[in-house]
Design a protein around this motif. Structure first.
Motif, PDB file in Angstrom:
ATOM      1  N   ASN A 134      48.393  51.549  48.161  1.00 28.33           N
ATOM      2  CA  ASN A 134      49.796  51.470  47.733  1.00 28.33           C
ATOM      3  C   ASN A 134      49.963  51.841  46.253  1.00 28.33           C
ATOM      4  OD1 ASN A 134      49.887  48.704  49.867  1.00 28.33           O
ATOM      5  ND2 ASN A 134      51.023  50.581  50.252  1.00 28.33           N
ATOM      6  N   GLU A 135      48.833  52.167  45.571  1.00 29.00           N
ATOM      7  CA  GLU A 135      48.906  52.525  44.166  1.00 29.00           C
ATOM      8  C   GLU A 135      49.193  54.028  44.065  1.00 29.00           C
ATOM      9  OE1 GLU A 135      46.184  51.058  45.644  1.00 29.00           O
ATOM     10  OE2 GLU A 135      46.955  49.019  45.271  1.00 29.00           O
ATOM     11  N   VAL A 136      49.686  54.436  42.902  1.00 28.13           N
ATOM     12  CA  VAL A 136      50.094  55.842  42.746  1.00 28.13           C
ATOM     13  C   VAL A 136      48.897  56.737  42.429  1.00 28.13           C
ATOM     14  CG1 VAL A 136      51.462  57.398  41.299  1.00 28.13           C
ATOM     15  CG2 VAL A 136      52.456  55.230  42.097  1.00 28.13           C
ATOM     16  N   ASP A 137      47.982  56.250  41.580  1.00 22.83           N
ATOM     17  CA  ASP A 137      46.916  57.094  41.024  1.00 22.83           C
ATOM     18  C   ASP A 137      45.545  56.566  41.449  1.00 22.83           C
ATOM     19  OD1 ASP A 137      45.166  58.569  39.510  1.00 22.83           O
ATOM     20  OD2 ASP A 137      46.025  58.026  37.570  1.00 22.83           O
ATOM     21  N   PHE A 138      44.942  57.199  42.451  1.00 24.57           N
ATOM     22  CA  PHE A 138      43.658  56.713  42.972  1.00 24.57           C
ATOM     23  C   PHE A 138      42.482  57.057  42.069  1.00 24.57           C
ATOM     24  CE2 PHE A 138      45.824  57.318  47.316  1.00 24.57           C
ATOM     25  CZ  PHE A 138      46.359  56.040  47.268  1.00 24.57           C
ATOM     26  N   THR A 139      42.726  57.792  40.954  1.00 27.68           N
ATOM     27  CA  THR A 139      41.630  58.019  40.008  1.00 27.68           C
ATOM     28  C   THR A 139      41.407  56.776  39.141  1.00 27.68           C
ATOM     29  OG1 THR A 139      42.950  58.919  38.173  1.00 27.68           O
ATOM     30  CG2 THR A 139      42.217  60.474  39.891  1.00 27.68           C
ATOM     31  N   GLN A 140      42.352  55.834  39.164  1.00 26.19           N
ATOM     32  CA  GLN A 140      42.187  54.591  38.401  1.00 26.19           C
ATOM     33  C   GLN A 140      41.376  53.597  39.228  1.00 26.19           C
ATOM     34  OE1 GLN A 140      43.265  53.995  35.150  1.00 26.19           O
ATOM     35  NE2 GLN A 140      43.393  56.221  35.372  1.00 26.19           N
ATOM     36  N   PRO A 141      40.447  52.880  38.596  1.00 24.74           N
ATOM     37  CA  PRO A 141      39.630  51.918  39.350  1.00 24.74           C
ATOM     38  C   PRO A 141      40.417  50.654  39.694  1.00 24.74           C
ATOM     39  CG  PRO A 141      39.176  51.690  37.021  1.00 24.74           C
ATOM     40  CD  PRO A 141      40.157  52.844  37.152  1.00 24.74           C
ATOM     41  N   ILE A 142      39.812  49.813  40.512  1.00 27.13           N
ATOM     42  CA  ILE A 142      40.296  48.445  40.736  1.00 27.13           C
ATOM     43  C   ILE A 142      39.192  47.516  40.247  1.00 27.13           C
ATOM     44  CG2 ILE A 142      40.866  46.717  42.493  1.00 27.13           C
ATOM     45  CD1 ILE A 142      42.306  48.846  44.049  1.00 27.13           C
ATOM     46  N   VAL A 143      39.586  46.485  39.518  1.00 29.19           N
ATOM     47  CA  VAL A 143      38.631  45.488  39.029  1.00 29.19           C
ATOM     48  C   VAL A 143      38.908  44.187  39.773  1.00 29.19           C
ATOM     49  CG1 VAL A 143      37.892  44.130  37.026  1.00 29.19           C
ATOM     50  CG2 VAL A 143      38.456  46.562  36.745  1.00 29.19           C
ATOM     51  N   SER A 144      37.869  43.597  40.367  1.00 27.60           N
ATOM     52  CA  SER A 144      38.078  42.326  41.070  1.00 27.60           C
ATOM     53  C   SER A 144      37.206  41.232  40.477  1.00 27.60           C
ATOM     54  CB  SER A 144      37.858  42.495  42.572  1.00 27.60           C
ATOM     55  OG  SER A 144      36.535  42.239  42.922  1.00 27.60           O
ATOM     56  N   VAL A 145      37.803  40.039  40.340  1.00 23.40           N
ATOM     57  CA  VAL A 145      37.147  38.875  39.730  1.00 23.40           C
ATOM     58  C   VAL A 145      37.148  37.755  40.759  1.00 23.40           C
ATOM     59  CG1 VAL A 145      37.270  37.173  37.860  1.00 23.40           C
ATOM     60  CG2 VAL A 145      37.956  39.563  37.435  1.00 23.40           C
ATOM     61  N   SER A 146      35.981  37.192  41.040  1.00 24.30           N
ATOM     62  CA  SER A 146      35.854  36.109  42.014  1.00 24.30           C
ATOM     63  C   SER A 146      35.661  34.780  41.301  1.00 24.30           C
ATOM     64  CB  SER A 146      34.650  36.359  42.936  1.00 24.30           C
ATOM     65  OG  SER A 146      34.884  37.490  43.757  1.00 24.30           O
ATOM     66  N   LEU A 147      36.407  33.769  41.740  1.00 17.89           N
ATOM     67  CA  LEU A 147      36.297  32.414  41.180  1.00 17.89           C
ATOM     68  C   LEU A 147      36.247  31.418  42.328  1.00 17.89           C
ATOM     69  CD1 LEU A 147      39.051  32.775  38.409  1.00 17.89           C
ATOM     70  CD2 LEU A 147      36.567  32.688  38.023  1.00 17.89           C
ATOM     71  N   GLY A 148      35.509  30.352  42.167  1.00 23.51           N
ATOM     72  CA  GLY A 148      35.481  29.308  43.180  1.00 23.51           C
ATOM     73  C   GLY A 148      34.379  29.522  44.207  1.00 23.51           C
ATOM     74  N   LEU A 149      34.679  29.170  45.449  1.00 18.44           N
ATOM     75  CA  LEU A 149      33.653  29.213  46.502  1.00 18.44           C
ATOM     76  C   LEU A 149      33.102  30.619  46.708  1.00 18.44           C
ATOM     77  CD1 LEU A 149      35.195  26.933  49.291  1.00 18.44           C
ATOM     78  CD2 LEU A 149      33.454  26.347  47.601  1.00 18.44           C
ATOM     79  N   ASN A 150      31.859  30.689  47.118  1.00 15.82           N
ATOM     80  CA  ASN A 150      31.245  31.972  47.463  1.00 15.82           C
ATOM     81  C   ASN A 150      31.922  32.587  48.679  1.00 15.82           C
ATOM     82  OD1 ASN A 150      29.402  31.389  45.477  1.00 15.82           O
ATOM     83  ND2 ASN A 150      27.756  30.836  46.899  1.00 15.82           N
ATOM     84  N   ALA A 151      31.930  33.899  48.732  1.00 12.40           N
ATOM     85  CA  ALA A 151      32.474  34.593  49.900  1.00 12.40           C
ATOM     86  C   ALA A 151      31.526  35.712  50.288  1.00 12.40           C
ATOM     87  CB  ALA A 151      33.843  35.173  49.579  1.00 12.40           C
TER      88      ALA A 151
END
Ligand code: MD3
Ligand code: FE
Length: 217
Positions: A134-151
């Motif tokens: 749904n983003e406009v520019d797929f050359t931009q990365p996505i950064v994800s941060v995990s907190l809490g229980l393991n997944a």
């Protein structure tokens, strides 16, 4: 020469253009959790409905100038929280600083996220395989941060039926998805009960929180 000379001790390559920065968020957890409380006091977690009419098991909120939403009319980014018609809460400084630090370490020094989707997984919540498109520019990365229980994170290819690998994500882990990995299918297996990090605020125990930073607009 060092066996892993292309890597730093704390930067692992999952697949081309996908980097795991193990524990990068740990030193910032107090500031991140304070920022999270501020955001959800203004835009609380809610269970959104998919275009197909299913209520998501993951509860969501957003901060930044754009927020991702879904309802019966589709998936999209909005400038206003549909719960209160107010702009989404500002992105806390600690969120932005961590996202930009992670992106820079992964080769994206100019990352300017305008959206942070906040996912809360209670026990049994999951996210089925999907692509973020749904983003406009797929050359931009996505950064994800995990907190809490393991997944257990599931990472696939470019078609839903491609084989997937499983990757455990722990409290404090940060992943940067860019380049050729940006459009991979991915998901989260149903969350299992486990040990919450020590000293975590009761509001965030027994759950997993994921922050995903995007340049949406
Ligand atoms: C791989 N969230 O919000 S984060 C999502 O843990 C989402 O809540 C999951 O998928 C979560 O859309 C996974 C990791 C992630 C995020 C974006 C990606 C992995 C990705 C985009 C492309 C490839
Ligand atoms: Fe996703």
């Amino acid at each position: 020469m060092d066996l892993f000379s292309s890597q730093q001790a704390d930067k692992l390559i999952i697949l081309p253009d996908a980097y795991l920065l193990k524990g990068l968020a740990l030193p910032e957890q107090t500031e991140l959790l304070a920022g999270l409380q501020d955001v959800i006091s203004l835009s609380p977690f809610r269970h959104m409905v998919t275009p197909g009419g299913f209520t998501m098991s993951v509860a969501m909120s957003n901060c930044g100038s754009l927020g991702w939403v879904t309802d019966r009319s589709g998936y999209r980014y909005t400038a206003y929280d549909p719960l209160n018609d107010a702009p989404w809460p500002a992105m806390p400084e600690a969120f932005l600083a961590l996202a930009q630090n992670a992106a820079t370490k992964s080769g994206y020094p100019d990352f300017q996220p305008d959206a942070c989707l906040i996912n809360r997984y209670n026990i049994d919540a999951r996210m089925t395989l999907h692509q973020d498109k749904n983003e406009v520019d797929f050359t931009q990365p996505i950064v994800s941060v995990s907190l809490g229980l393991n997944a257990v994170f599931q990472l696939g290819g470019f078609q839903r039926t491609d084989k997937t690998i499983k990757l455990p994500l722990a409290h404090g882990d940060v992943v940067v998805w860019g380049g050729s990995s940006r459009m991979r299918f991915h998901g989260i297996l149903p969350l299992k009960a486990g040990l919450s990090p020590p000293n975590i605020t009761p509001a965030l125990s027994n759950c997993r929180i994921n922050l995903t930073f995007r340049k949406a607009g």
